[in-house]
Scaffold this motif. Structure first.
Motif, short mmCIF file in Angstrom:
data_model
loop_
_atom_site.label_atom_id
_atom_site.label_comp_id
_atom_site.label_asym_id
_atom_site.label_seq_id
_atom_site.Cartn_x
_atom_site.Cartn_y
_atom_site.Cartn_z
N ASP A 71 0.84 -1.20 0.00
CA ASP A 71 0.00 0.00 0.00
C ASP A 71 0.88 1.26 0.00
O ASP A 71 0.67 2.18 -0.79
CB ASP A 71 -0.91 -0.05 1.24
N ARG A 72 1.90 1.27 0.86
CA ARG A 72 2.80 2.43 0.93
C ARG A 72 3.58 2.61 -0.39
O ARG A 72 3.70 3.72 -0.91
CB ARG A 72 3.77 2.25 2.11
N ILE A 73 4.06 1.51 -0.93
CA ILE A 73 4.85 1.60 -2.17
C ILE A 73 3.98 2.11 -3.32
O ILE A 73 4.39 2.96 -4.10
CB ILE A 73 5.50 0.23 -2.49
N ARG A 74 2.75 1.62 -3.36
CA ARG A 74 1.81 2.08 -4.40
C ARG A 74 1.54 3.58 -4.28
O ARG A 74 1.44 4.29 -5.28
CB ARG A 74 0.52 1.28 -4.27
N ASN A 75 1.46 4.06 -3.04
CA ASN A 75 1.19 5.49 -2.84
C ASN A 75 2.38 6.37 -3.18
O ASN A 75 2.22 7.55 -3.46
CB ASN A 75 0.78 5.75 -1.38
N LYS A 76 3.56 5.79 -3.12
CA LYS A 76 4.77 6.59 -3.34
C LYS A 76 5.33 6.46 -4.76
O LYS A 76 6.18 7.24 -5.16
CB LYS A 76 5.87 6.14 -2.35
N ARG A 77 4.94 5.44 -5.48
CA ARG A 77 5.51 5.20 -6.81
C ARG A 77 4.39 4.84 -7.80
O ARG A 77 3.40 4.22 -7.42
CB ARG A 77 6.49 4.01 -6.80
N ASP A 78 4.64 5.20 -9.05
CA ASP A 78 3.71 4.82 -10.11
C ASP A 78 4.21 3.47 -10.64
O ASP A 78 5.15 3.43 -11.43
CB ASP A 78 3.75 5.90 -11.20
N LEU A 79 3.63 2.40 -10.15
CA LEU A 79 4.15 1.09 -10.56
C LEU A 79 3.03 0.10 -10.81
O LEU A 79 1.88 0.33 -10.41
CB LEU A 79 5.16 0.56 -9.53
N THR A 80 3.38 -0.98 -11.50
CA THR A 80 2.41 -2.04 -11.81
C THR A 80 2.61 -3.17 -10.81
O THR A 80 3.72 -3.67 -10.65
CB THR A 80 2.67 -2.57 -13.24
N ILE A 81 1.51 -3.56 -10.16
CA ILE A 81 1.57 -4.65 -9.19
C ILE A 81 0.90 -5.88 -9.80
O ILE A 81 -0.23 -5.80 -10.30
CB ILE A 81 0.87 -4.28 -7.87
N VAL A 82 1.60 -7.01 -9.76
CA VAL A 82 1.01 -8.26 -10.27
C VAL A 82 1.08 -9.33 -9.20
O VAL A 82 1.97 -9.33 -8.36
CB VAL A 82 1.70 -8.75 -11.57
N ALA A 83 0.10 -10.25 -9.24
CA ALA A 83 0.02 -11.30 -8.23
C ALA A 83 -0.81 -12.46 -8.78
O ALA A 83 -1.63 -12.25 -9.69
CB ALA A 83 -0.62 -10.77 -6.95
N PRO A 84 -0.61 -13.68 -8.25
CA PRO A 84 -1.44 -14.80 -8.68
C PRO A 84 -2.90 -14.63 -8.25
O PRO A 84 -3.18 -13.99 -7.23
CB PRO A 84 -0.81 -16.02 -8.01
#
Ligand SMILES: [Zn+2]
Length: 298
Positions: A71-84
């Motif tokens: 959650d913190r990383i998503r708020n601080k960076r514009d990034l793509t999160i992937v998961a199964p």
């Protein structure tokens, strides 16, 4: 938290849980995020200090020590999160973990802490086992269920980030009974890891080893020992309530749970071992007078 180089372009943030990192063509890939905001802040600070990029994050499974910092990383960076897929459902609805640990009933407050329920995140893409291209990264995603329902491992540049498919020696000794959701899948996954040809592997809890197979073998032996000992205990008792077996076995191996969450994690592992014994017709599980009773198979 330390930032160590494993091989060219592959790194790990080491600590209570290992977080993977790889860099290629100016893009950065994180594998898992650590437990909480504090872990995420440390990761971001180290990347900033070293001038390293962050564009993608793969989360291997929905245990809070692996995705609680997302959650913190998503708020601080514009990034793509992937998961199964199945793990994604839990990351997006984190109360599901205390719910499943508590047999489906809505969990009490004592289970709703950062070790069992992280801040929910939205996952951008589902990831499946097989070759996978993520930006410039050519990855092999391995299906590694058993510790968690849909756990994956990531093979990048010849390094296997194995997540919690196996534990390092110290972690094994500390936990005594490692957390698993399915004993047969856990063992199949461990044998699958032995077959991998890679330069080295790093588990979620343990050290990077080129010769990781010995550690994986120790995990295999430990699970077999637990199942054999459980079968012996049931043979001695003839028949016993399910809860009685959980209690006696944990006492026998020297586990002392002081909190409900801890007990439920251990209980899940014992359940997984007993289900494997039942599948192999070593034991039976049947309801008698409103009690689940475990007995040797006749
Ligand atoms: Zn885990």
């Amino acid at each position: 938290m330390e930032f160590i180089s494993l091989r060219e372009n592959t790194y790990a943030f080491t600590g209570a849980v290992n977080i993977g990192y790889s860099v290629k063509e100016g893009k950065g890939l994180l594998i898992d995020t650590g437990l909480d905001d504090s872990a995420a802040n440390k990761v971001l600070r180290i990347l900033d200090e070293k001038g390293l990029p962050l564009d993608y994050c793969i989360i291997t499974h929905a245990h809070t020590d692996h995705y609680g910092g997302a959650d913190r990383i998503r708020n601080k960076r514009d990034l793509t999160i992937v998961a199964p897929r199945l793990e994604k459902a839990i990351m997006e609805n984190p109360v599901l973990e205390p719910i499943y640990l508590f047999n489906g009933a809505f969990p009490p407050v004592s289970l709703r802490n950062k070790f069992l329920e992280a801040k929910g995140i939205s996952v951008d893409k589902e990831i499946e086992a097989g070759p996978y291209q993520l930006g410039p990264f050519q990855l092999d995603i391995l299906s590694l269920p058993g510790h968690s329902y849909g756990q994956i491992g990531v093979l990048v540049e010849g390094v296997l980030y194995a997540s919690d498919a196996y534990f390092g020696k110290e972690a094994l000794a500390k936990h005594i009974v490692p957390f698993i959701t399915d004993a047969d899948q856990t063992l199949a996954t461990l044998h699958y890891i032995l077959e991998q040809s890679c330069h080295g592997a790093i588990p979620g809890h343990g050290i990077y080893e080129e010769d990781f197979r010995k550690t994986v073998e120790e995990n295999i032996a430990l699970h077999h020992r637990h199942m054999e000992a459980l079968e012996e205990l049931i043979a001695v008792k003839q028949s016993c309530s399910f809860e009685g077996i959980v209690k006696e076995y944990l006492n026998e191996v020297g586990v002392s749970s002081r909190q409900l969450g801890q007990l439920l994690l251990y209980r899940t592992s014992i359940t997984a071992y007993l289900i494997s014994l039942e599948r192999r017709e070593r034991i039976t599980m049947a309801v008698t007078q409103n009690e689940l009773v475990v007995a040797l198979h006749s």
